[in-house]
Design a protein around this motif. Structure first.
Motif, PDB file in Angstrom:
ATOM      1  N   VAL A 150       0.830  -1.209   0.000  1.00 27.52           N
ATOM      2  CA  VAL A 150       0.000   0.000   0.000  1.00 27.52           C
ATOM      3  C   VAL A 150       0.866   1.260   0.000  1.00 27.52           C
ATOM      4  CG1 VAL A 150      -1.667   1.325   1.352  1.00 27.52           C
ATOM      5  CG2 VAL A 150      -1.954  -1.141   1.097  1.00 27.52           C
ATOM      6  N   ILE A 151       1.884   1.283   0.854  1.00 32.51           N
ATOM      7  CA  ILE A 151       2.768   2.451   0.927  1.00 32.51           C
ATOM      8  C   ILE A 151       3.529   2.629  -0.376  1.00 32.51           C
ATOM      9  CG2 ILE A 151       4.769   3.446   2.104  1.00 32.51           C
ATOM     10  CD1 ILE A 151       3.838   2.038   4.643  1.00 32.51           C
ATOM     11  N   LEU A 152       4.050   1.540  -0.908  1.00 31.59           N
ATOM     12  CA  LEU A 152       4.808   1.611  -2.153  1.00 31.59           C
ATOM     13  C   LEU A 152       3.902   2.039  -3.310  1.00 31.59           C
ATOM     14  CD1 LEU A 152       7.561   1.161  -3.434  1.00 31.59           C
ATOM     15  CD2 LEU A 152       6.954  -1.240  -3.793  1.00 31.59           C
ATOM     16  N   ALA A 153       2.660   1.564  -3.297  1.00 34.57           N
ATOM     17  CA  ALA A 153       1.718   1.950  -4.348  1.00 34.57           C
ATOM     18  C   ALA A 153       1.460   3.447  -4.332  1.00 34.57           C
ATOM     19  CB  ALA A 153       0.409   1.184  -4.170  1.00 34.57           C
ATOM     20  N   ALA A 154       1.337   4.018  -3.135  1.00 35.38           N
ATOM     21  CA  ALA A 154       1.130   5.461  -3.027  1.00 35.38           C
ATOM     22  C   ALA A 154       2.351   6.230  -3.530  1.00 35.38           C
ATOM     23  CB  ALA A 154       0.824   5.842  -1.584  1.00 35.38           C
ATOM     24  N   LEU A 155       3.541   5.753  -3.178  1.00 37.14           N
ATOM     25  CA  LEU A 155       4.765   6.425  -3.614  1.00 37.14           C
ATOM     26  C   LEU A 155       4.910   6.382  -5.134  1.00 37.14           C
ATOM     27  CD1 LEU A 155       7.266   5.127  -0.903  1.00 37.14           C
ATOM     28  CD2 LEU A 155       6.432   7.472  -1.170  1.00 37.14           C
ATOM     29  N   ILE A 156       4.557   5.257  -5.742  1.00 35.06           N
ATOM     30  CA  ILE A 156       4.622   5.144  -7.199  1.00 35.06           C
ATOM     31  C   ILE A 156       3.485   5.933  -7.843  1.00 35.06           C
ATOM     32  CG2 ILE A 156       4.484   3.544  -9.156  1.00 35.06           C
ATOM     33  CD1 ILE A 156       5.725   1.424  -7.352  1.00 35.06           C
ATOM     34  N   GLY A 157       2.331   5.950  -7.177  1.00 37.68           N
ATOM     35  CA  GLY A 157       1.176   6.620  -7.742  1.00 37.68           C
ATOM     36  C   GLY A 157       1.282   8.124  -7.766  1.00 37.68           C
TER      37      GLY A 157
ATOM     38  N   GLY B 291       6.392  25.920  -0.040  1.00 41.93           N
ATOM     39  CA  GLY B 291       5.901  25.257   1.167  1.00 41.93           C
ATOM     40  C   GLY B 291       4.530  24.635   0.973  1.00 41.93           C
ATOM     41  N   LEU B 292       3.635  25.343   0.290  1.00 38.83           N
ATOM     42  CA  LEU B 292       2.290  24.823   0.044  1.00 38.83           C
ATOM     43  C   LEU B 292       2.333  23.674  -0.952  1.00 38.83           C
ATOM     44  CD1 LEU B 292      -0.690  25.089   0.712  1.00 38.83           C
ATOM     45  CD2 LEU B 292      -0.899  26.738  -1.169  1.00 38.83           C
ATOM     46  N   PHE B 293       3.244  23.736  -1.916  1.00 42.25           N
ATOM     47  CA  PHE B 293       3.389  22.644  -2.878  1.00 42.25           C
ATOM     48  C   PHE B 293       3.807  21.353  -2.170  1.00 42.25           C
ATOM     49  CE2 PHE B 293       6.308  20.149  -5.559  1.00 42.25           C
ATOM     50  CZ  PHE B 293       5.440  19.777  -6.562  1.00 42.25           C
ATOM     51  N   VAL B 294       4.787  21.449  -1.271  1.00 44.29           N
ATOM     52  CA  VAL B 294       5.236  20.283  -0.509  1.00 44.29           C
ATOM     53  C   VAL B 294       4.094  19.744   0.356  1.00 44.29           C
ATOM     54  CG1 VAL B 294       6.833  19.479   1.275  1.00 44.29           C
ATOM     55  CG2 VAL B 294       7.643  21.020  -0.519  1.00 44.29           C
ATOM     56  N   TRP B 295       3.316  20.636   0.944  1.00 45.50           N
ATOM     57  CA  TRP B 295       2.170  20.245   1.763  1.00 45.50           C
ATOM     58  C   TRP B 295       1.122  19.506   0.926  1.00 45.50           C
ATOM     59  CZ3 TRP B 295       0.744  18.970   6.274  1.00 45.50           C
ATOM     60  CH2 TRP B 295      -0.578  19.078   6.718  1.00 45.50           C
ATOM     61  N   TYR B 296       0.873  20.000  -0.267  1.00 45.47           N
ATOM     62  CA  TYR B 296      -0.082  19.381  -1.202  1.00 45.47           C
ATOM     63  C   TYR B 296       0.343  17.949  -1.551  1.00 45.47           C
ATOM     64  CZ  TYR B 296      -1.236  18.431  -6.184  1.00 45.47           C
ATOM     65  OH  TYR B 296      -1.569  17.857  -7.380  1.00 45.47           O
ATOM     66  N   ILE B 297       1.633  17.745  -1.846  1.00 39.77           N
ATOM     67  CA  ILE B 297       2.127  16.412  -2.167  1.00 39.77           C
ATOM     68  C   ILE B 297       2.027  15.501  -0.939  1.00 39.77           C
ATOM     69  CG2 ILE B 297       4.156  15.071  -2.822  1.00 39.77           C
ATOM     70  CD1 ILE B 297       2.998  16.623  -5.138  1.00 39.77           C
ATOM     71  N   GLY B 298       2.386  16.057   0.221  1.00 46.34           N
ATOM     72  CA  GLY B 298       2.327  15.255   1.458  1.00 46.34           C
ATOM     73  C   GLY B 298       0.906  14.846   1.806  1.00 46.34           C
ATOM     74  N   LEU B 299      -0.063  15.733   1.628  1.00 47.41           N
ATOM     75  CA  LEU B 299      -1.462  15.402   1.886  1.00 47.41           C
ATOM     76  C   LEU B 299      -1.940  14.291   0.965  1.00 47.41           C
ATOM     77  CD1 LEU B 299      -3.096  18.924   2.387  1.00 47.41           C
ATOM     78  CD2 LEU B 299      -2.908  17.111   4.107  1.00 47.41           C
ATOM     79  N   ALA B 300      -1.582  14.383  -0.301  1.00 46.16           N
ATOM     80  CA  ALA B 300      -1.992  13.357  -1.268  1.00 46.16           C
ATOM     81  C   ALA B 300      -1.408  11.994  -0.904  1.00 46.16           C
ATOM     82  CB  ALA B 300      -1.564  13.772  -2.677  1.00 46.16           C
ATOM     83  N   LEU B 301      -0.133  12.001  -0.538  1.00 49.93           N
ATOM     84  CA  LEU B 301       0.535  10.740  -0.174  1.00 49.93           C
ATOM     85  C   LEU B 301      -0.084  10.132   1.081  1.00 49.93           C
ATOM     86  CD1 LEU B 301       2.857   8.773  -0.730  1.00 49.93           C
ATOM     87  CD2 LEU B 301       4.339  10.243   0.633  1.00 49.93           C
ATOM     88  N   ALA B 302      -0.250  10.953   2.122  1.00 55.53           N
ATOM     89  CA  ALA B 302      -0.830  10.455   3.372  1.00 55.53           C
ATOM     90  C   ALA B 302      -2.274  10.008   3.174  1.00 55.53           C
ATOM     91  CB  ALA B 302      -0.750  11.540   4.441  1.00 55.53           C
ATOM     92  N   GLY B 303      -3.024  10.788   2.403  1.00 48.39           N
ATOM     93  CA  GLY B 303      -4.416  10.437   2.157  1.00 48.39           C
ATOM     94  C   GLY B 303      -4.570   9.131   1.402  1.00 48.39           C
ATOM     95  N   ALA B 304      -3.734   8.926   0.420  1.00 52.25           N
ATOM     96  CA  ALA B 304      -3.799   7.686  -0.360  1.00 52.25           C
ATOM     97  C   ALA B 304      -3.469   6.472   0.501  1.00 52.25           C
ATOM     98  CB  ALA B 304      -2.834   7.769  -1.549  1.00 52.25           C
ATOM     99  N   ILE B 305      -2.471   6.605   1.359  1.00 53.22           N
ATOM    100  CA  ILE B 305      -2.107   5.487   2.241  1.00 53.22           C
ATOM    101  C   ILE B 305      -3.225   5.192   3.221  1.00 53.22           C
ATOM    102  CG2 ILE B 305      -0.513   4.761   4.057  1.00 53.22           C
ATOM    103  CD1 ILE B 305       1.667   6.378   2.611  1.00 53.22           C
TER     104      ILE B 305
END
Length: 248
Positions: free
Chosen positions: A175-182, A234-248
């Motif tokens: 699941v974690i790897l899928a989010a990172l690739i996704g 800073g907001l761009f990094v936050w956006y990517i982090g939210l997507a990654l955490a949300g997907a996991i």
């Protein structure tokens, strides 16, 4: 909180993709809509739409489609709520980059607090509108051309069979790897459904498949490049982090 909730729900059923939602997000931010509500809509919107729900249900099953749309609402609520908390702590006070903070055509469009919508009646505003429209076309063409070149290279050199092997039922980190690739993958369109269906048939974990689709829908390379050119780092990094955490 009400705005975040409504934005997450509306985003989950709206027909925008991760690239198509960006001009709307820019307009909302320039207009002064709170960043937390915009973020809830921004994150939730690309995940699902009415037509995508039907296609997903047909290709991956009704249960998968239902979980995906509920995930869109949940991730939107997470994104909006967390962003609101950080804003209360003093972060993200200026979301847009300097050149994006003004639309340039509204200064003469207000009279005693009332917006004058008939811009075609004012030559100066029409001239400014044409200038900004041309600038936006050049802006999008430049960044999205680069984005799709990068995307085509990824599609060419990352075969689906490799993903299935990495993300199968035997992998404890599927699941974690899928989010990172996704995150960089372009899984925004209807073509993603048969691709993911094929990966599941090849052995991909169903949870990993959902994580893969969620991350890909929110943050594809074209969308990420456009977001990077629009908002502060800073907001761009936050956006990517939210997507990654949300997907996991």
């Amino acid at each position: 909180v009400m705005a975040i909730t409504l934005a997450a729900i509306f985003g989950a059923i709206s027909p925008f993709c991760s690239c198509g939602v960006i001009p709307l997000v820019a307009a909302l931010l320039v207009a002064g809509v709170p960043l937390s509500a915009v973020m809830a809509f921004w994150i939730a919107s690309p995940i699902m739409s009415p037509s995508m729900f039907i296609v997903t249900a047909a290709g991956l099953g009704g249960e998968f489609a239902l979980v995906k749309i509920l995930s869109a609402v949940a991730i939107g609520l997470l994104a909006g709520g967390m962003t609101l908390m950080l804003q209360k702590a003093g972060l993200f006070q200026n979301a847009l980059k300097a050149q994006q903070t003004s639309c340039g055509c509204s200064s003469s469009g207000k009279s005693q607090g009332v917006t004058q919508w008939k811009i075609w009646q004012e030559a100066a505003r029409m001239t400014k509108l044409k200038e900004k429209a041309l600038a936006m076309v050049i802006f999008l063409t430049k960044w999205l051309t680069l984005a799709f070149i990068l995307e085509s290279l990824m599609v060419a050199y990352l075969p689906g069979e490799i993903l299935a092997n990495w993300l199968g039922n035997d992998s404890p980190f599927a699941v974690i790897l899928a989010a990172l690739i996704g995150v960089p993958a372009y899984l925004n369109g209807f073509a993603a459904v048969p691709v993911v269906a094929g990966l599941i048939e090849s052995g991909m974990n169903s949870g990993a498949a959902l994580s893969f689709m969620l991350a890909g829908a929110m943050t594809s390379i074209p969308a990420a490049v456009a977001v990077f050119s629009l908002v502060r780092t800073g907001l761009f990094v936050w956006y990517i982090g939210l997507a990654l955490a949300g997907a996991i």
